[in-house]
Scaffold this motif. Structure first.
Motif, short mmCIF file in Angstrom:
data_model
loop_
_atom_site.label_atom_id
_atom_site.label_comp_id
_atom_site.label_asym_id
_atom_site.label_seq_id
_atom_site.Cartn_x
_atom_site.Cartn_y
_atom_site.Cartn_z
N PRO A 27 0.79 -1.24 0.00
CA PRO A 27 0.00 0.00 0.00
C PRO A 27 0.82 1.28 0.00
O PRO A 27 0.41 2.28 -0.60
N ASN A 28 1.97 1.28 0.67
CA ASN A 28 2.80 2.48 0.72
C ASN A 28 3.94 2.46 -0.29
O ASN A 28 4.81 3.32 -0.28
N GLY A 29 3.95 1.43 -1.16
CA GLY A 29 5.01 1.30 -2.14
C GLY A 29 4.94 2.38 -3.20
O GLY A 29 3.92 3.04 -3.38
N GLY A 30 6.03 2.55 -3.91
CA GLY A 30 6.09 3.57 -4.96
C GLY A 30 7.50 3.89 -5.37
O GLY A 30 7.75 4.34 -6.50
N SER A 31 8.45 3.66 -4.46
CA SER A 31 9.86 3.91 -4.79
C SER A 31 10.40 2.80 -5.68
O SER A 31 10.07 1.63 -5.49
N PRO A 32 11.23 3.12 -6.66
CA PRO A 32 11.87 2.09 -7.47
C PRO A 32 12.74 1.17 -6.61
O PRO A 32 13.34 1.63 -5.62
N VAL A 33 12.81 -0.08 -6.97
CA VAL A 33 13.62 -1.03 -6.22
C VAL A 33 15.07 -0.55 -6.15
O VAL A 33 15.73 -0.70 -5.10
N GLN A 34 15.59 0.03 -7.21
CA GLN A 34 16.97 0.49 -7.22
C GLN A 34 17.20 1.55 -6.15
O GLN A 34 18.24 1.56 -5.47
N GLN A 35 16.23 2.43 -5.95
CA GLN A 35 16.37 3.46 -4.91
C GLN A 35 16.35 2.83 -3.52
O GLN A 35 17.14 3.21 -2.64
N ILE A 36 15.45 1.88 -3.31
CA ILE A 36 15.39 1.18 -2.02
C ILE A 36 16.70 0.45 -1.77
O ILE A 36 17.25 0.46 -0.66
N LEU A 37 17.21 -0.19 -2.80
CA LEU A 37 18.47 -0.94 -2.72
C LEU A 37 19.62 -0.03 -2.32
O LEU A 37 20.42 -0.36 -1.43
N GLU A 38 19.71 1.12 -2.96
CA GLU A 38 20.83 2.04 -2.67
C GLU A 38 20.77 2.54 -1.23
O GLU A 38 21.81 2.67 -0.56
#
Length: 268
Positions: A27-38
């Motif tokens: 529900p609160n998702g939206g950031s690209p996986v690459q951004q979360i990863l960094e």
């Protein structure tokens, strides 16, 4: 002992939490996986620089949690954990996938080269805020065997936080720990009633007397109260290491440094 081989010490091992931003599909998702990863890699590197003993990567922001998170969560966690592994060579790393996605966590740990997982619902059924959680030890350890992941340790919550244990009210936390040991847990985790809530030092002492496997404290440890828990094998710390003591915020490097300085003095 496997715990000593992994962490290089038997007592007061400090394990910091990397709480990932909400993953795709939540529900609160939206950031690209690459951004979360960094961001996860940055926090892992901060912990390593501060001299912490280990790190757990967790999808804490994926609220509300599902007992059966989809394959997109497992895929994202594997990708992110592999990156953190590469960013933090030599640092013991673990993973927890909420909620109670213990087989998925094992699969991620195997694929990403991690060392341990934190598992919920290992022994005894209970009611969590996500719903009914049934014991999983038999299936989980058979799965670990089947995929060739026996080198990955499984540390298991007992009387899990954010849960009602009325159905097992006649089973003490020490008896629960003994059951987890009997069912081949690699270590048990004692918590308070909720994230950031202090565990009961008397319960810690009782569990330590009851079992011969590592006992970790999984919530509520701070620089102000760490003396109460310093004899535990491990201290899993999330909220205290974050800005404002709030798990929703980023890691505060100065707080980690100050905490580790105090722990080193207490160890001596």
């Amino acid at each position: 002992m496997k715990y000593l081989q992994l962490f290089g010490r038997l007592k007061s091992t400090v394990i910091g939490m990397v709480h990932l931003r909400a993953l795709p599909g939540t529900p609160n998702g939206g950031s690209p996986v690459q951004q979360i990863l960094e961001e996860a890699c940055r926090e892992g590197e901060l912990y390593k620089k501060a001299g912490i003993d280990g790190v757990i990567v967790e999808n804490m922001h994926d609220i509300p949690y599902s007992l059966c998170p989809g394959p997109e969560i497992t895929a994202a966690m594997a990708t992110i954990c592999a990156a953190v592994r590469q960013a933090c060579p030599g640092l013991p790393l673990g993973v927890q996938i909420l909620a109670c996605a213990n087989q998925q966590a094992l699969a991620v740990a195997l694929a990403a080269g991690l060392d341990f997982i934190r598992a919920e619902g290992f022994v005894f059924s209970h009611i969590a805020d996500e719903g009914l959680v049934n014991a999983c030890a038999g299936d989980l350890l058979r799965y670990r065997k089947a995929i060739g992941a026996e080198h990955i340790q499984i540390f298991t919550d007992i009387k899990k936080k954010h849960s009602s244990h009325a159905v097992t009210a006649d089973v003490s936390v020490s008896e629960t720990a003994k059951a987890a040991e009997f069912f081949l847990s690699d270590g048990v985790i004692l918590t308070g009633s909720a994230t950031g809530q202090e565990a009961d030092p008397r319960e810690l002492q009782g569990v330590q007397r009851a079992v011969h496997i590592p006992v970790l404290v999984g919530s509520g440890v701070t620089e102000d109260n760490v003396e109460k828990f310093i004899e535990a094998n491990g201290l899993i710390i999330g909220s205290h290491f974050k800005d404002g003591g709030d798990w929703r915020n980023g890691v505060n490097y100065d707080k980690v440094i100050s905490f580790m300085d105090k722990v080193r003095r207490l160890r001596e």
